[in-house]
Design a protein around this motif. Structure first.
Motif, PDB file in Angstrom:
ATOM      1  N   GLY A 188     -34.155 -23.271  17.161  1.00 47.05           N
ATOM      2  CA  GLY A 188     -35.283 -24.086  16.728  1.00 47.05           C
ATOM      3  C   GLY A 188     -36.566 -23.263  16.758  1.00 47.05           C
ATOM      4  O   GLY A 188     -36.560 -22.056  17.004  1.00 47.05           O
ATOM      5  N   TRP A 189     -37.709 -23.948  16.486  1.00 50.47           N
ATOM      6  CA  TRP A 189     -38.991 -23.239  16.529  1.00 50.47           C
ATOM      7  C   TRP A 189     -39.297 -22.832  17.953  1.00 50.47           C
ATOM      8  O   TRP A 189     -39.161 -23.630  18.885  1.00 50.47           O
ATOM      9  CB  TRP A 189     -40.115 -24.122  16.002  1.00 50.47           C
ATOM     10  N   ARG A 190     -39.721 -21.610  18.136  1.00 47.73           N
ATOM     11  CA  ARG A 190     -40.055 -21.100  19.461  1.00 47.73           C
ATOM     12  C   ARG A 190     -41.423 -20.432  19.414  1.00 47.73           C
ATOM     13  O   ARG A 190     -41.779 -19.769  18.433  1.00 47.73           O
ATOM     14  CB  ARG A 190     -39.003 -20.072  19.915  1.00 47.73           C
ATOM     15  N   SER A 191     -42.175 -20.600  20.495  1.00 44.98           N
ATOM     16  CA  SER A 191     -43.477 -19.939  20.600  1.00 44.98           C
ATOM     17  C   SER A 191     -43.419 -18.707  21.496  1.00 44.98           C
ATOM     18  O   SER A 191     -44.370 -17.928  21.525  1.00 44.98           O
ATOM     19  CB  SER A 191     -44.524 -20.924  21.147  1.00 44.98           C
ATOM     20  N   ASP A 192     -42.312 -18.513  22.212  1.00 45.64           N
ATOM     21  CA  ASP A 192     -42.189 -17.378  23.137  1.00 45.64           C
ATOM     22  C   ASP A 192     -41.565 -16.173  22.438  1.00 45.64           C
ATOM     23  O   ASP A 192     -40.551 -15.621  22.872  1.00 45.64           O
ATOM     24  CB  ASP A 192     -41.374 -17.777  24.362  1.00 45.64           C
ATOM     25  N   VAL A 193     -42.214 -15.737  21.361  1.00 44.65           N
ATOM     26  CA  VAL A 193     -41.652 -14.674  20.529  1.00 44.65           C
ATOM     27  C   VAL A 193     -41.462 -13.390  21.328  1.00 44.65           C
ATOM     28  O   VAL A 193     -40.446 -12.706  21.212  1.00 44.65           O
ATOM     29  CB  VAL A 193     -42.552 -14.436  19.301  1.00 44.65           C
ATOM     30  N   GLY A 194     -42.439 -13.039  22.146  1.00 45.07           N
ATOM     31  CA  GLY A 194     -42.328 -11.822  22.934  1.00 45.07           C
ATOM     32  C   GLY A 194     -41.139 -11.843  23.864  1.00 45.07           C
ATOM     33  O   GLY A 194     -40.427 -10.832  24.010  1.00 45.07           O
ATOM     34  N   ALA A 195     -40.897 -12.990  24.495  1.00 42.29           N
ATOM     35  CA  ALA A 195     -39.759 -13.110  25.414  1.00 42.29           C
ATOM     36  C   ALA A 195     -38.436 -13.016  24.668  1.00 42.29           C
ATOM     37  O   ALA A 195     -37.477 -12.398  25.154  1.00 42.29           O
ATOM     38  CB  ALA A 195     -39.853 -14.432  26.177  1.00 42.29           C
ATOM     39  N   LEU A 196     -38.365 -13.617  23.486  1.00 39.95           N
ATOM     40  CA  LEU A 196     -37.142 -13.529  22.687  1.00 39.95           C
ATOM     41  C   LEU A 196     -36.863 -12.087  22.280  1.00 39.95           C
ATOM     42  O   LEU A 196     -35.723 -11.598  22.386  1.00 39.95           O
ATOM     43  CB  LEU A 196     -37.261 -14.409  21.447  1.00 39.95           C
ATOM     44  N   LEU A 197     -37.895 -11.387  21.822  1.00 34.73           N
ATOM     45  CA  LEU A 197     -37.711 -10.005  21.410  1.00 34.73           C
ATOM     46  C   LEU A 197     -37.315  -9.122  22.589  1.00 34.73           C
ATOM     47  O   LEU A 197     -36.474  -8.226  22.461  1.00 34.73           O
ATOM     48  CB  LEU A 197     -38.992  -9.480  20.752  1.00 34.73           C
ATOM     49  N   ALA A 198     -37.919  -9.369  23.737  1.00 36.13           N
ATOM     50  CA  ALA A 198     -37.591  -8.556  24.910  1.00 36.13           C
ATOM     51  C   ALA A 198     -36.138  -8.702  25.318  1.00 36.13           C
ATOM     52  O   ALA A 198     -35.576  -7.811  25.967  1.00 36.13           O
ATOM     53  CB  ALA A 198     -38.510  -8.944  26.077  1.00 36.13           C
ATOM     54  N   ALA A 199     -35.518  -9.821  24.928  1.00 32.05           N
ATOM     55  CA  ALA A 199     -34.137 -10.089  25.338  1.00 32.05           C
ATOM     56  C   ALA A 199     -33.103  -9.566  24.359  1.00 32.05           C
ATOM     57  O   ALA A 199     -31.905  -9.606  24.653  1.00 32.05           O
ATOM     58  CB  ALA A 199     -33.947 -11.597  25.521  1.00 32.05           C
ATOM     59  N   CYS A 200     -33.529  -9.076  23.187  1.00 33.50           N
ATOM     60  CA  CYS A 200     -32.543  -8.673  22.176  1.00 33.50           C
ATOM     61  C   CYS A 200     -32.347  -7.160  22.167  1.00 33.50           C
ATOM     62  O   CYS A 200     -33.210  -6.392  22.607  1.00 33.50           O
ATOM     63  CB  CYS A 200     -32.940  -9.169  20.785  1.00 33.50           C
TER      64      CYS A 200
END
Length: 341
Positions: free
Chosen positions: A222-234
């Motif tokens: 879904g829509w997420r505002s924690d883009v930095g956290a998502l990127l850090a996890a990939c």
């Protein structure tokens, strides 16, 4: 300078997000900024939290006879030096006046909406060249890129599934090519793909994941505002778009030092130096996309080199400070020259 920024876009989107960032950055730099937006309580709240006082108008369809006069009254009351109309709908309503009228394009739009504009801005060099090719005077066509937040150092989010983890982001629309990413996933054993975004294609994409046998390895966030956290996890960021005029998501991945594999749509092709700051593959080619992803997962050192080069490109050209300086210089150059008292 007194600057009116007119946006009639959707609740979510790359242009809409950059509009907010630029308004707030110009305000923080000391400019007097009036945001005029399509009615959106959440956007208005974010702008108010940054110290601005947005005006909300209807910006409806062809039968909207109220927004035009109301927008003119708002602008005449504020008396901007420059008014920037973001995309077609805002440009259709924005009136001429004693201000300089600028149309800001984030795609290959029909220029009929921008006839009243004095200057046009494209956020890629290719869009700017295209504007001129349509007959617009070259001296009044300008390239000004976007900036994104610096996402370095974010704490990783908890993404579903085990490593290796792939991430894709954007509106769930055919243009974004998430179906290609899902088909590619079937050719990348053990990898898990998280897709952050929402849109009309969600049900079709979920069905495709089941059909391709990867439903257990795809997570729709879904829509997420924690883009930095998502990127850090990939481990790898995937941009599979069929059409992507710029690619804010590529800039965000660069800022977070993530390696990028992208389909060679318009924007990513301009941004990415293939093999240096990311990997480009043909559009609509799941086999090539999968091969590129496997290549980075199998060679972590190469992936790290690409990520570092992408981060350097971001730091050089796409930080807030770098892009804001260009915007302020442009706006000062096109503003009407005031007579000395």
């Amino acid at each position: 300078m007194r600057l009116a920024q007119v946006m009639a876009g959707a609740r979510h989107g790359g242009a809409e997000g950059f509009y907010e960032r630029l308004c707030l950055a110009l305000h923080a730099a000391g400019e007097e900024v009036l945001p005029v937006i399509r009615r959106d309580p959440e956007r208005a709240a974010r702008l108010r939290a940054g110290g601005l006082a947005p005006v909300e108008l209807g910006f409806g369809g062809a039968l909207d006879l109220l927004t035009g006069p109301r927008l003119r009254r708002v602008l005449e009351g504020f008396a901007p030096d420059v008014t920037v109309a973001w995309m077609n709908r805002a440009a259709r309503f924005a009136p001429k006046g004693p201000w300089t009228l600028v149309g800001r394009l984030g795609g290959y739009y029909d220029l009929k909406y921008y006839r009243r504009c004095d200057h046009l801005v494209g956020n890629t060099r290719d869009i700017t060249r295209w504007i001129v090719a349509q007959g617009w005077p070259e001296a009044r066509a300008h390239h000004l890129p976007n900036f994104v937040a610096d996402l370095a150092g974010a704490s990783p989010a908890a993404l579903p599934g085990a490593a290796p983890r792939l991430l894709a982001m954007g509106r769930l629309h055919p243009n974004k090519g998430f179906d290609i990413a899902i088909r590619a996933l079937a050719l990348v054993p053990r990898a898990h793909l998280a897709i952050a975004g929402e849109g009309p294609e969600r049900a079709a994409l979920e069905a495709l994941a089941r059909e391709a046998g990867v439903a257990g390895r795809v997570a729709f966030l879904g829509w997420r505002s924690d883009v930095g956290a998502l990127l850090a996890a990939c481990d790898v960021f995937v941009c599979s778009s069929r059409h992507e005029p710029l690619g804010n998501i590529v800039l965000e991945a660069w800022s977070a030092s993530r390696p990028v594999v992208a389909a060679a749509a318009e924007g990513p092709s301009e941004l990415i130096a293939d093999g240096e700051t990311g990997v480009l593959v043909p559009v609509d080619a799941p086999e090539a996309l999968a091969a590129a992803i496997r290549g980075l997962l199998d060679d972590p050192q190469r992936a790290a080199r690409l990520a570092a080069a992408g981060r350097a490109a971001f730091a050089r050209d796409f930080t807030e400070a770098a892009v804001l300086a260009r915007w302020r210089g442009f706006l000062a150059a096109v503003a009407p020259k005031r007579q000395a008292a």
